[in-house]
Design an enzyme around this catalytic site. Sequence first.
Site, PDB file in Angstrom:
ATOM      1  N   HIS A   1       0.822  -1.224   0.000  1.00  0.00           N
ATOM      2  CA  HIS A   1       0.000   0.000   0.000  1.00  0.00           C
ATOM      3  C   HIS A   1       0.854   1.272   0.000  1.00  0.00           C
ATOM      4  CE1 HIS A   1      -3.679  -2.227   0.395  1.00  0.00           C
ATOM      5  NE2 HIS A   1      -3.299  -2.791   1.535  1.00  0.00           N
TER       6      HIS A   1
ATOM      7  N   ASP B   1      -2.292 -10.653  -2.398  1.00  0.00           N
ATOM      8  CA  ASP B   1      -2.882 -10.212  -1.135  1.00  0.00           C
ATOM      9  C   ASP B   1      -4.373  -9.941  -1.390  1.00  0.00           C
ATOM     10  OD1 ASP B   1      -2.037  -8.878   1.693  1.00  0.00           O
ATOM     11  OD2 ASP B   1      -3.653  -7.711   0.768  1.00  0.00           O
TER      12      ASP B   1
ATOM     13  N   HIS C   1      -6.018  -7.405  -0.634  1.00  0.00           N
ATOM     14  CA  HIS C   1      -6.251  -5.999  -0.977  1.00  0.00           C
ATOM     15  C   HIS C   1      -5.470  -5.597  -2.230  1.00  0.00           C
ATOM     16  CE1 HIS C   1      -6.927  -6.321   3.425  1.00  0.00           C
ATOM     17  NE2 HIS C   1      -7.989  -5.604   3.119  1.00  0.00           N
TER      18      HIS C   1
HETATM   19 ZN    ZN Z   1      -4.137  -7.144   2.576  1.00  0.00          ZN
END
Ligand code: ZN
Length: 370
Positions: free
Chosen positions: A170, A206, A208
Amino acid sequence: MQVVYSTAHLGHDVTHETVSGESVPAYEVAERAERIRAALEADGGFELVAPTAHGDDPIRAVHDPGLVAFLETAWSEMRRQGVPRLAMIPDTYPNPAMFEGMSEDARDRLREPETLAGRAGWWGLDTSTPFVAGTYVAARAAVDVALTAVDLVLGGQRSVYGLCRPPGHHAARSMYGGYCFFNNAAIAADAIATTTGERVAILDVDFHHGNGTQQIFWRRGDVRYVSIHGDPTRQYPYFLGHPDEVGEGDGNGENLNLPLPAGTTNAAYLGAVERALEAIVEVPGSVVVVSLGFDTYGLDPLGDFALTTDLYHDVGRLVAATGRRLVILQEGGYHRPSLGENARAWMRGVDGRPFDPLPVAGFTGGGTVA
Ligand SMILES: [Zn+2]
């Protein structure tokens, strides 16, 4: 398989994060990496190795020097400004609408604030990413874990697992967030591209979307980013991860997002993996970086897929079957009791070894998790 691991992650000992304004026990805790390490040690088929220091240059090749400087000094600055807290979580962030109508010149004159609360908002994304006294050292060590895995693979190892913590995908060029400070996978991919002159592919599995990795390589033609994730219309990071985000400039067509619905089963997930791997093997080059998360697991408190442990064995096997060398880097996964077994299944799949999963307490297999 060699597993790169550092005890430095233990210093990033966050206890709480803020979700919807409420302080809750942190999800991204040291126990995660320790459970994986213990399971791999108990397996007997893995060799733990310590990372070597790689300095600032590979980080600065990917991240804004201002972000690096902020993370390096934030804790001592917090102490100097007398902020009486054990962890720093900003509460005010620069929403782009704040600058609507301003010219590019006027925007260029915007500047990093001086107080810590302002600086943390300037560089941060969200309230779920507190930093504590040991955060910077842990984040630097996670980068060294990733870069040591790169060294080992470029040195001849077929596949190496970097047990990174904190995770990285991220974190964008000029932003930390989503439990991530430096983008370990992006730094690894950039180092591989620079060292070998080859193109590199990143497979992000992942739960996300790896918004940071997408942002870093958005305009680059030498790194292809392929991500399978929970649809951002319902899941973090909310603002990126849609299929129509394909990259621009030299990166046009090098970004592939495969969002999936809640309740995604093993079979549906495998279909997405096959599609992702087709896009990966189209890219010339010999190395794939894997952003590996286990928050796709059926019992994960942050994800909403319905995957089981044996699926991870299949995915590891399929990714290895591309014939590419693999730099596998740990990202998320928050159902702590299953993390060790899920990692062991994935890595044994990569190694071509069979897997007999141990039962995980509380899991009946499949189903949607609230
Ligand atoms: Zn994640």
